[in-house]
Design a protein around this motif. Structure first.
Motif, short mmCIF file in Angstrom:
data_model
loop_
_atom_site.label_atom_id
_atom_site.label_comp_id
_atom_site.label_asym_id
_atom_site.label_seq_id
_atom_site.Cartn_x
_atom_site.Cartn_y
_atom_site.Cartn_z
N GLY A 116 -1.73 4.16 -0.71
CA GLY A 116 -3.14 3.85 -0.72
C GLY A 116 -3.92 4.65 0.32
O GLY A 116 -3.36 5.12 1.31
N ARG A 155 0.81 -1.22 0.00
CA ARG A 155 0.00 0.00 0.00
C ARG A 155 0.85 1.27 0.00
O ARG A 155 0.30 2.38 -0.02
CB ARG A 155 -0.92 0.03 1.24
N TRP A 210 -5.83 6.97 -4.59
CA TRP A 210 -4.50 6.88 -3.99
C TRP A 210 -3.81 8.24 -4.09
O TRP A 210 -4.17 9.08 -4.92
CB TRP A 210 -3.65 5.83 -4.70
#
Length: 240
Positions: free
Chosen positions: A237, A170, A188
């Motif tokens: 993320g 992430r 994101w």
């Protein structure tokens, strides 16, 4: 017997560390390939050599079969033939000149660069000195830390981006980004940079869905200004 020094030089003379500067002074020459008649990346190496008073020896990069009709085996064979021809060109120079030969590596030799492997295959003693890496400059330009508190950062390539995200990553520094596809990452956050510390430097940061077009335009502008483009980004993320 010749000796090789693998030297990271960041993006140009402004990034050469005192340690690398000393090593350049101990080199009899620097060896580099020329990929085209107007090779701007060779010009940057030439600028480093001129700044430190060391001779630059240039060999023409062997041609590689880039036929679109090549299957996987044909492509791998073409790359192997090209690599062998480059090694042969380097060996010829080393055999003729001997001495201490420097190889100038963009950024730092430890990240997505084949010079260390090449030096080991040339069969002569070599050492490696680090340089300023692109992820370091990216973080400095955006005034960020690459990882969140107590969390890891995953360094990868654009080709592996989706599989790495699918595996649970992430927070990723993404390199070798030509043709990267950011579809599906709208929520994101991205910190992007091109030609960091050199001609054509560009920076963009924000939510991917909001700045994707700006990144494409900035990449085009960087290439137009410098004649080449090297870009990377940090992709993080959204919070769960």
């Amino acid at each position: 017997m010749p000796e090789i020094r693998v030297l990271g030089f960041g993006m140009g003379p402004q990034h050469v560390t005192p340690e690398v500067a000393t090593a350049l002074g101990e080199c009899d020459y620097v060896l580099a390939v020329q990929k085209s008649d107007d090779d701007a990346l060779l010009a940057a190496r030439r600028a480093v050599c001129e700044a430190h008073g060391v001779e630059l020896v240039v060999v023409r990069d062997p041609e590689r079969d880039r036929s679109p009709s090549l299957d996987r085996a044909g492509y791998e064979g073409a790359v192997a033939d090209w690599y062998a021809a480059r090694l042969a060109a380097y060996r010829a120079v080393l055999a003729e000149r001997g001495g201490v030969c420097g190889f100038l590596v963009w950024g730092d030799p430890s990240l997505y660069d084949g010079t260390i492997r090449l030096a080991s295959e040339l069969g002569v003693p070599f050492d490696v000195l680090p340089g300023v890496s692109a992820p370091q400059v990216l973080a400095a330009r955006h005034r960020i830390v690459l990882h969140e508190v107590g969390q890891p950062v995953h360094v990868t390539t654009a080709r592996r981006l989706r599989s790495d995200v699918a595996a649970g990553q992430r927070n990723l520094v993404v390199m070798l980004t030509a043709g990267v596809d950011l579809d599906g990452f709208d929520d994101w956050t991205i910190w992007w940079g091109a030609n960091l510390g050199g001609t054509g430097e560009r920076l963009v940061a924000g939510r991917v869905g909001s700045v994707a077009g700006e990144i494409r335009a900035a990449r085009t502008a960087a290439k137009a200004e410098a004649g080449w483009v090297m870009d990377l980004f940090l992709l993080r993320g959204p919070e769960a």
